[in-house]
Enzyme design. Structure first.
Site, PDB file in Angstrom:
ATOM      1  N   GLU A 113      18.312 -17.825  -5.603  1.00 22.69           N
ATOM      2  CA  GLU A 113      17.902 -16.507  -6.108  1.00 22.69           C
ATOM      3  C   GLU A 113      17.419 -16.604  -7.560  1.00 22.69           C
ATOM      4  OE1 GLU A 113      17.174 -13.831  -4.804  1.00 22.69           O
ATOM      5  OE2 GLU A 113      17.384 -12.271  -6.303  1.00 22.69           O
ATOM      6  N   ASN A 150      -2.247   1.907   5.477  1.00 25.02           N
ATOM      7  CA  ASN A 150      -1.301   0.850   5.104  1.00 25.02           C
ATOM      8  C   ASN A 150      -1.031   0.044   6.367  1.00 25.02           C
ATOM      9  OD1 ASN A 150       0.814  -0.692   4.076  1.00 25.02           O
ATOM     10  ND2 ASN A 150       2.334   0.900   4.477  1.00 25.02           N
ATOM     11  N   GLY A 151      -1.159  -1.286   6.281  1.00 28.32           N
ATOM     12  CA  GLY A 151      -0.913  -2.131   7.445  1.00 28.32           C
ATOM     13  C   GLY A 151      -2.110  -3.008   7.734  1.00 28.32           C
ATOM     14  N   LYS A 162       6.205  -4.569  -3.526  1.00 28.41           N
ATOM     15  CA  LYS A 162       7.630  -4.374  -3.268  1.00 28.41           C
ATOM     16  C   LYS A 162       7.957  -4.431  -1.782  1.00 28.41           C
ATOM     17  CE  LYS A 162      11.813  -3.181  -4.540  1.00 28.41           C
ATOM     18  NZ  LYS A 162      12.603  -4.262  -5.147  1.00 28.41           N
ATOM     19  N   CYS A 171       0.834  -1.192   0.000  1.00 24.35           N
ATOM     20  CA  CYS A 171       0.000   0.000   0.000  1.00 24.35           C
ATOM     21  C   CYS A 171       0.883   1.262   0.000  1.00 24.35           C
ATOM     22  CB  CYS A 171      -0.963   0.096   1.180  1.00 24.35           C
ATOM     23  SG  CYS A 171      -2.144  -1.249   1.222  1.00 24.35           S
ATOM     24  N   HIS A 220      19.728 -36.784  -3.055  1.00 24.42           N
ATOM     25  CA  HIS A 220      19.015 -37.234  -1.857  1.00 24.42           C
ATOM     26  C   HIS A 220      17.504 -37.062  -2.009  1.00 24.42           C
ATOM     27  CE1 HIS A 220      22.799 -37.851   0.194  1.00 24.42           C
ATOM     28  NE2 HIS A 220      23.178 -36.645  -0.222  1.00 24.42           N
ATOM     29  N   TRP A 229      -2.432  -2.946  -1.759  1.00 25.65           N
ATOM     30  CA  TRP A 229      -2.121  -4.369  -1.836  1.00 25.65           C
ATOM     31  C   TRP A 229      -3.090  -5.032  -0.866  1.00 25.65           C
ATOM     32  CZ3 TRP A 229      -0.357  -8.392   1.344  1.00 25.65           C
ATOM     33  CH2 TRP A 229       0.107  -9.527   0.675  1.00 25.65           C
ATOM     34  N   LYS A 247      13.616 -15.575  -8.768  1.00 27.37           N
ATOM     35  CA  LYS A 247      13.352 -14.604  -9.827  1.00 27.37           C
ATOM     36  C   LYS A 247      12.383 -15.197 -10.856  1.00 27.37           C
ATOM     37  CE  LYS A 247      14.453 -11.514  -8.397  1.00 27.37           C
ATOM     38  NZ  LYS A 247      15.235 -11.330  -7.223  1.00 27.37           N
ATOM     39  N   GLU A 305       8.744 -15.519  -9.369  1.00 29.60           N
ATOM     40  CA  GLU A 305       7.966 -14.299  -9.178  1.00 29.60           C
ATOM     41  C   GLU A 305       7.698 -13.572 -10.491  1.00 29.60           C
ATOM     42  OE1 GLU A 305      11.578 -11.546  -7.297  1.00 29.60           O
ATOM     43  OE2 GLU A 305       9.547 -11.231  -6.606  1.00 29.60           O
ATOM     44  N   ARG A 317       4.297  -0.451  -4.579  1.00 33.16           N
ATOM     45  CA  ARG A 317       3.950  -0.940  -3.248  1.00 33.16           C
ATOM     46  C   ARG A 317       2.668  -1.771  -3.226  1.00 33.16           C
ATOM     47  NH1 ARG A 317       6.721   1.751   0.665  1.00 33.16           N
ATOM     48  NH2 ARG A 317       5.184   1.087   2.183  1.00 33.16           N
TER      49      ARG A 317
HETATM   50  O1  M6R Z   1      12.726  -4.871   1.355  1.00 37.61           O
HETATM   51  P1  M6R Z   1      13.287  -6.205   1.718  1.00 37.61           P
HETATM   52  O2  M6R Z   1      14.676  -6.413   1.209  1.00 37.61           O
HETATM   53  O3  M6R Z   1      13.190  -6.493   3.187  1.00 37.61           O
HETATM   54  O4  M6R Z   1      12.361  -7.263   0.979  1.00 37.61           O
HETATM   55  C1  M6R Z   1      12.509  -8.627   1.218  1.00 37.61           C
HETATM   56  C2  M6R Z   1      11.753  -9.449   0.196  1.00 37.61           C
HETATM   57  O5  M6R Z   1      10.380  -9.161   0.271  1.00 37.61           O
HETATM   58  C3  M6R Z   1      12.245  -9.181  -1.226  1.00 37.61           C
HETATM   59  O6  M6R Z   1      13.615  -9.419  -1.342  1.00 37.61           O
HETATM   60  C4  M6R Z   1      11.495 -10.090  -2.233  1.00 37.61           C
HETATM   61  O7  M6R Z   1      11.819 -11.417  -2.004  1.00 37.61           O
HETATM   62  C5  M6R Z   1      11.826  -9.659  -3.664  1.00 37.61           C
HETATM   63  N1  M6R Z   1      10.616  -9.331  -4.356  1.00 37.61           N
HETATM   64  C6  M6R Z   1      12.471 -10.722  -4.472  1.00 37.61           C
HETATM   65  O8  M6R Z   1      12.786 -10.285  -5.749  1.00 37.61           O
END
Ligand code: M6R
Length: 619
Positions: A488, A104-105, A614, A2, A511, A75, A492, A495, A27
Site C-alpha cells: 500500500e 459513462n462506461g 477515483k 466520468c 530471492h 476520463w 501511494k 500514484e 471521477r
Molecule cells: O472503489 P474501489 O475501492 O473498488 O477502488 C479500487 C481501486 O481502484 C482503488 O483502491 C485505487 O487503487 C486507489 N486509487 C488507490 O489509492
C-alpha cells in the site's frame, strides 16, 4: 470514471450542473462539458482539461439562461482528451433539433454501430464510442413521435457493454432522460426539481432524498415527476434512500487537499466503522448481514476479490480471518479472478471489497461468483451502489465520502469491516469464545485513539518526504500484516509522486529484488512489534541488515520503545504499540503522509493524479 449530472427544475441549470461537476471531478478530469435547453434551442460548451478550463470558456462565451441541463467530466477511454472528444456529443442538425448525450462506461459494439451510421451517411465529429448514441437517438426519435425515453429504450437494446447515458432534446424542453447498465446513476428528488448524477455528492446540496436505479432501467425526469421503466418500457422498481451525510463532508473543510482532510478524518472514520456493531446481548451484529449463521457455518473457503488499495485491505484481512476462523482465505485481484476458472461454489464466501461499490473489475468478479453459486458479501463505503446491491450481504464501512483519488480512510475502514466479518464468522462457527471476541473488539475500539496519536506525530514524516523527493526509487518491505502495508505504501507513492516504488515481503527480497538495492536506495521498513511479534521482529532485523549491507538507507516505521531497530535505521518513524493484527491501522498512516507530502513537494496535483480516476467503471 466520468461524472454525469442532469437537472430539471426552477434554478439556473448551468449553476446546478457545474457545481455538481465540481463534486464529481474526482471521477475523471480529462475534459468537461455542459448542454442546456433554452427557448427550444440546444446550447453546448465543452473543453479539454479540468473543469476550470470549461469555466473559463463559459466566462468568455456564456450560455443562455436555462432550467434544463446536463454536464459531464471525462476520463478518456475511446479517443484522446481533446475538445472534440469531450462530452456532450450532439447529433447532426441545428440547435432546434439536435440531441445531446453524455455517457459513462464503454459501448463495446460501437465500431459496428459506427459503421452502420457511416453507411447511412452520418459524419462523426469525434473518436468516441458515445457519439453513436446521439446519432441513433436522432434517427429513432421521429418514429417514436418525439418520445425521448422511448428512443433511449430502443437505443439501449442495441448496445452492449457498460453505460450510463443521459440525453436532452430541445423538442422536449423540461425533460431529461437517463439510462443505466452496469454504470452508476442515481436520482435526486427535490421539490419542483429533480436531479440525475453518477454520485449523490453532485446534488446533496439540494436534496438528500434519492432513488437507486436498477440494472437496465430508463428514467425520465421532469421538474415534478420521475418515471422509471425497464428497457422494454414496463414500470420498474426503484429503491428510495436518504443520503446520510451533509454536503460539508464533500468539501475540503479548511484543508488544502481532500487527501489531507481524509487522512485527518481517519480516527473518526475508524470509530464510525465500528459504531453500533455490538448488540445488547454482547454479540457482534452486522446490519444487512443477510446470510444466516447456518450458511456461515457451512462455508469452507473465503475468497476476497478487490482492486488496488481495497485488495491490500483484503490481504491484511487474510491474516486475521484465517487466524480467527481457521477457514482458508484467498485474496485475488478482481480482474484476474473474473477471467480464469476459479474454484468457487455454494460453500465459498466471496467477499468483494470496494470503496465506490462500482469498480467494474470487482463487480464482474462478484457476478462471476454469483453465477458459480457462491455466497457473496460486499464491504463497501458507498450506500446504494451496485456491488452491495448485488451481493447477498453487505457490511458498510461508513467512512463518509472519499474524494481524493488516493484511498486513505477507505483502506483503514475496509480493514475494520473485514475484521468484523472475520469475527462474525468466528462467532457463528463458535471458533472463538465470546470473551476472545470481546477482547478483540476492545482492541479495535482503541484504534481511533491510536490513529489519532500517529497523526499527532507525523510532522517528521513530511520533512523526510521532502528530503527524498528526488529519489529515483523507493522500496517498501514488510512481513505478515506488514507486507500488504508495504504494498500500500508503494502504491501511494506511485500514484501520487509518479515514482518507481515497490512493496515486497521482506523475506522474499533475497530471492531476487535485493539486486535493486544500490548505495543510498531508500527502503521503508514496516517493523513488526518486538513485543507482540518477537519472532518476526528478529527476522526483520536480519532483512534490514541484508539491505543495509548493500547500501540501502533505512526508514523504519517502528513501535514506540523498539530500541533494537534504532542502530540500523537512518530514520525512525514511531507508531504506538498495538496488538500485532492491528498494526496496519497505525503503520499505514505515515506512509500516506509520506506520499502526499512528496507529491506536494514535486508540485503534483495530489487529489487528482495524472491518468487516474477515483471510480474505475471500465474493465
Ligand atoms: O472503489 P474501489 O475501492 O473498488 O477502488 C479500487 C481501486 O481502484 C482503488 O483502491 C485505487 O487503487 C486507489 N486509487 C488507490 O489509492
Amino acid at each position: 470514471m466520468c461524472g454525469i449530472v442532469g437537472y430539471v427544475g426552477q434554478q439556473q441549470a448551468l449553476e446546478v450542473v457545474v457545481s455538481g461537476l465540481r463534486r464529481l471531478e474526482y471521477r475523471g478530469y480529462d475534459s468537461a462539458g455542459v448542454a442546456v435547453i433554452s427557448d427550444g434551442e440546444l446550447a453546448v460548451r465543452k473543453k479539454a482539461g479540468k473543469l476550470t478550463n470549461l469555466e473559463s470558456l463559459l466566462g468568455d462565451d456564456p450560455l443562455p439562461a436555462a432550467t434544463t441541463g446536463i454536464g459531464h467530466t471525462r476520463w478518456a477511454t475511446h479517443g484522446g482528451p481533446t475538445d472534440a472528444n469531450a462530452h456532450p456529443h450532439v447529433s447532426e442538425g441545428d440547435a432546434r433539433n439536435a440531441v445531446a448525450v453524455i455517457h459513462n462506461g464503454i459501448i463495446e459494439n460501437f465500431a459496428e454501430l459506427r459503421s452502420e451510421l457511416a453507411q447511412a451517411g452520418v459524419e462523426m465529429s469525434s473518436e468516441t464510442d458515445t457519439e453513436v448514441v446521439a446519432h441513433m437517438l436522432a434517427d429513432i426519435l421521429p418514429a417514436t413521435g418525439g418520445d425521448l425515453a422511448a428512443a433511449m429504450r430502443q437505443v439501449c437494446q442495441r448496445l452492449t457493454g457498460a453505460f450510463t447515458l443521459v440525453a436532452i432534446d430541445p423538442a422536449c424542453p423540461g425533460v431529461v432522460v437517463g439510462a443505466r447498465r452496469n454504470s452508476p446513476l442515481v436520482v435526486g428528488i427535490g421539490a419542483g426539481e429533480n436531479f440525475l448524477a453518477s454520485d449523490v455528492a453532485a446534488f446533496v446540496d439540494h436534496t438528500k432524498d434519492a432513488l437507486e436505479l436498477g440494472q437496465d432501467q430508463v428514467v425520465t425526469l421532469t421538474a415534478d415527476e420521475v418515471v422509471v421503466t425497464d428497457f422494454e418500457g414496463n414500470p420498474a422498481p426503484v429503491r428510495p434512500f436518504t443520503v446520510d451525510w451533509d454536503a460539508s463532508a464533500a468539501e475540503k473543510g479548511g484543508y488544502d487537499l481532500f487527501m489531507l482532510k481524509e487522512i485527518a478524518e481517519q480516527p473518526k472514520a475508524v470509530a464510525d466503522a465500528l459504531r453500533g456493531r455490538v448488540g445488547p446481548d454482547g454479540r457482534l451484529h452486522l446490519d444487512e448481514m443477510r446470510l444466516d449463521d447456518a450458511v456461515l457455518r457451512d462455508i469452507d473457503k473465503v475468497v476476497v476479490v478487490a482492486c488496488g488499495t481495497a485488495a491490500h485491505a483484503g490481504l491484511v484481512a487474510k491474516y486475521a480471518v484465517e487466524h480467527w476462523t481457521r477457514i482458508p482465505v484467498e485474496v485475488e485481484l478482481a480482474s484476474e479472478f473474473r477471467y480464469r476458472d476459479p474454484i468457487v461454489g455454494p460453500r465459498t464466501l466471496v467477499i468483494a471489497i470496494s470503496q465506490s461499490g462500482e469498480t467494474m473489475d470487482t463487480l464482474m468478479a462478484l457476478r462471476h461468483a454469483i453465477a458459480q453459486g457462491a455466497r457473496t458479501l460486499a464491504i463497501c463505503n458507498t450506500v446504494g451502489s451496485t456491488i452491495p446491491r448485488e451481493a447477498d450481504a453487505v457490511v458498510y464501512t461508513y467512512a463518509g465520502p472519499e474524494i481524493a483519488v488516493a484511498s486513505t480512510k477507505a483502506f483503514l475502514t475496509q480493514i475494520i469491516a473485514a475484521y468484523l466479518v472475520g469475527l462474525y464468522l468466528a462467532q457463528a462457527r463458535e471458533q472463538l469464545d465470546p470473551s476472545a471476541i470481546a477482547r478483540i473488539l476492545n482492541e479495535l475500539a482503541d484504534m481511533p485513539q491510536k490513529v489519532d496519536l500517529v497523526l499527532d506525530t507525523v510532522e517528521p514524516v513530511r520533512a523526510l518526504a521532502r528530503r527524498f523527493a528526488d529519489a529515483t526509487s523507493v522500496l517498501f518491505i514488510g512481513r505478515n500484516v506488514g507486507y500488504p502495508v508495504a504494498l500500500e505504501g508503494a502504491l501511494k507513492l506511485k500514484e501520487l509522486a509518479y515514482m518507481h516504488a515497490e512493496g515486497f515481503a521482506a523475506g522474499e527480497l533475497k530471492h531476487g529484488p535485493i539486486a535493486l538495492i544500490e548505495e543510498g536506495t531508500p527502503v521503508v521498513v514496516i517493523v513488526p512489534s518486538p513485543v507482540s511479534s518477537p519472532l518476526l521482529h528478529d527476522k526483520m532485523l536480519s532483512n534490514v541488515q541484508e539491505v543495509r549491507a548493500r547500501g540501502a538507507l533505512i526508514i523504519a516505521i517502528a513501535e514506540e520503545g523498539d530500541d533494537r531497530i534504532t542502530p540500523y535505521a537512518d530514520h525512525c518513524i514511531r507508531v504506538p504499540a498495538v496488538p500485532a493484527l492491528m498494526q496496519p491501522l497505525v503503520s499505514t498512516v505515515p506512509l500516506q503522509v509520506f506520499a502526499c507530502e512528496m507529491a506536494t513537494a514535486k508540485g503534483h496535483d495530489v487529489d487528482q493524479p495524472r491518468n487516474l480516476a477515483k471510480s474505475v467503471t471500465v474493465e
